[in-house]
Design an enzyme around this catalytic site. Structure first.
Site, PDB file in Angstrom:
ATOM      1  N   ARG A  16       0.865  -1.062  -0.103  1.00  0.00           N
ATOM      2  CA  ARG A  16       0.072  -0.010  -0.053  1.00  0.00           C
ATOM      3  C   ARG A  16       0.802   1.444  -0.127  1.00  0.00           C
ATOM      4  O   ARG A  16       0.417   2.132  -0.273  1.00  0.00           O
ATOM      5  CB  ARG A  16      -1.086   0.214   1.238  1.00  0.00           C
ATOM      6  CG  ARG A  16      -2.080  -0.852   0.999  1.00  0.00           C
ATOM      7  CD  ARG A  16      -3.174  -0.846   2.125  1.00  0.00           C
ATOM      8  NE  ARG A  16      -3.026  -1.639   3.086  1.00  0.00           N
ATOM      9  CZ  ARG A  16      -3.248  -1.535   4.474  1.00  0.00           C
ATOM     10  NH1 ARG A  16      -4.124  -0.564   4.797  1.00  0.00           N
ATOM     11  NH2 ARG A  16      -2.806  -2.408   5.624  1.00  0.00           N
ATOM     12  N   ASN A 169      -5.807  -6.220  18.934  1.00  0.00           N
ATOM     13  CA  ASN A 169      -4.377  -6.484  19.317  1.00  0.00           C
ATOM     14  C   ASN A 169      -3.504  -5.511  18.438  1.00  0.00           C
ATOM     15  O   ASN A 169      -3.739  -5.202  17.306  1.00  0.00           O
ATOM     16  CB  ASN A 169      -4.404  -7.761  18.512  1.00  0.00           C
ATOM     17  CG  ASN A 169      -2.831  -8.115  18.435  1.00  0.00           C
ATOM     18  OD1 ASN A 169      -2.157  -7.821  19.277  1.00  0.00           O
ATOM     19  ND2 ASN A 169      -2.352  -9.113  17.482  1.00  0.00           N
TER      20      ASN A 169
END
Ligand code: UD1
Ligand code: CA
Length: 454
Positions: A16, A169
């Site tokens: 990305r 997380n």
């Protein structure tokens, strides 16, 4: 924690970013993301630090020195990355802390808290979790009271009910090495991504009744960078943090939002920074110095009580003694200026030494480059260099000398001598008036001829 091995994961595909540079090598506040993470890891005083990189990302090796990289042959998931890391390391500590190379804000304080809780809980695995404002694609923590952790479900594998959980997380995990090595063998790829998830260890450990816990952290600290938009946002946050830290330390900034700092910029007391100043890497500013607008500094040590700018460019290898004055449109490169030197206007001083109390007149240029090699200019103490002088290096102008304005200096100048090296001025009495009359007549003649043709 002297029995701790830190493993920084940086082998993932960072598609990305749309970049040929591996993501953790992109910079925030003048320093690569991986360096930010390494700095934080160092503050824990671990036994050792290793970086897991992909086979083609050799650029890491130089960037992370003196630490070593371990290669993960193929990006088969975070579990596989840790396995590859441990296989490539000798002397793994009693516990392993996993950090990510693209999470540059994680603080030493938060990690110390995680370690403290891990030891107090006699935990086999501890995870840093955060309550996400927008939980996006993060893995979700399935917990019980007293910070007990039962499972981490990756977003792609989560049930609709699990997706509603906002406790996420961060990726930061601390594990007992013996249990970790055993656990890694049990990881499978039967999940939505077809990867070895490090997060699956929580279930593996729970099945063996090995205690797993989580600690809280601030979401801002766990911000990950995945694309250039997030990189720009991260830069903004880091700049604000650095500005605030400088202000708290006693630096005055009239408009902090327009001052750009590097992580390693150092300030003394009572420094003043005017608006629109950019600091590149490795700059140190001494007490009570004043940096004026539109100045750009990198790789420079500025003494006490100096005034720099406006519009000064200070390049690497520069060091300035106390009370030095560098004015507008002055460029310094690899220049060592002693105390009380002043170069107030329109100069280039490169590869130069300038002694105490010397004055460099407007427009003085050190001609340090002959198209092939760089040469040095030495200027002694209390030298006066007149305006618009060119000093052709290598050249040595000794203590107390005076250089007449407009000189082109090609030879050394001895102590206390005065040198003028420019064509002598000649006077032709009344000649200007005659020339003007002649030229005017010429012009009138040409105009008359053109009118006739028409
Ligand atoms: C991971 C966690 C997720 C957590 C999130 C936090 C897993 C399975 N998931 O997801 O629970 O909420 O981070 O940001 O762990 N990496 C390697 N080798 C690999 C794959 C990844 O070194 O084969 C490195 C990456 O460079 C990166 C880190 O591991 O630094 C995380 O990888 P990434 O693919 O971004 O994990 P997420 O899908 O975001
Ligand atoms: Ca990620």
């Amino acid at each position: 924690m002297s029995s701790l091995t830190v493993l920084i994961l940086a082998a993932g595909n960072s598609s990305r970013m749309k970049s040929d540079i591996p993501k953790p090598l992109h910079k925030i506040a003048g320093q690569s993301m991986i360096r930010h993470v390494i700095d934080t890891a160092e503050s824990l005083k671990p036994k050792n630090i290793f970086i897991v990189r992909s086979p083609h990302a050799e650029a890491f090796d130089k960037e992370v020195r003196p630490y070593k990289c371990v290669v993960q042959d193929k990006a088969l998931g975070t579990g596989h990355a840790v396995k590859s890391g441990l296989e490539g390391i000798k002397g793994v500590g009693k516990n392993v802390l996993v950090l990510y190379g693209d999470t540059p804000f994680i603080s030493s304080k938060t990690l110390k808290k995680l370690i403290k809780n891990h030891l107090e809980n006699k935990s086999s695995l501890s995870v840093l979790g955060f309550d996400a404002f927008d939980p996006k694609q993060y893995g979700r923590l399935i917990t019980e009271e007293k910070n007990v952790l039962r499972k981490i479900t990756e977003f792609k594998d989560a049930t609709p009910a699990e997706k509603k959980i906002s406790l996420c997380n961060s990726g930061v995990m601390l594990m007992e090495t013996v249990a970790l090595k055993e656990g890694l063998k049990k990881l499978k790829t039967n999940n939505a991504a077809g990867e070895y998830y490090l997060t699956d260890l929580v279930e593996v450990f729970n099945k063996q009744s090995l205690p797993c816990h989580y600690s809280d952290a601030d979401e801002q600290e766990l911000l990950g960078v995945n694309d250039r938009l997030e990189l720009a946002r991260a830069e903004k946050i880091m700049q604000n943090n650095l500005r605030e830290a400088a202000l708290v330390k006693g630096v005055t900034m009239t408009d902090p939002d327009t001052v750009y700092l590097c992580k390693d910029t150092k300030f003394g007391r009572d420094v003043i920074i005017d608006p629109f100043v950019v600091f590149g890497p490795k700059v140190e500013i001494g007490d009570t110095s004043h940096i004026r607008s539109f100045s750009n500094l990198r790789g420079a040590k500025i003494g006490k009580n100096c005034v720099i700018g406006p519009h000064a460019r200070i390049r690497p290898g520069t060091s300035l003694g106390d009370n030095t004055k560098i004015g507008n449109f002055v460029e310094l490169k690899n220049a060592k200026l002693d105390e009380n030197v002043s170069a107030s206007h329109l100069s280039y001083l490169g590869d130069a030494f300038i002694g105490t109390g010397s004055n460099i007149g407007a427009g003085t240029i050190t001609c340090n480059y002959d198209g092939f090699l760089k040469s040095q200019t030495k200027i002694g103490e209390d030298v006066f260099v007149g305006s618009n002088s060119s000093l052709i290096a290598p050249v040595n102008i000794k203590d107390g000398a005076i250089i007449g304005a407009g000189s082109v200096i090609t030879k050394n100048v001895e102590e206390d001598d005065m040198v003028v090296a420019r064509a002598e001025q000649k006077t032709f009495e009344g000649k200007a008036k005659n020339i003007k009359a002649k030229k005017r007549a010429e012009k009138d003649g040409i105009k008359a001829a053109k009118r006739k043709i028409r």
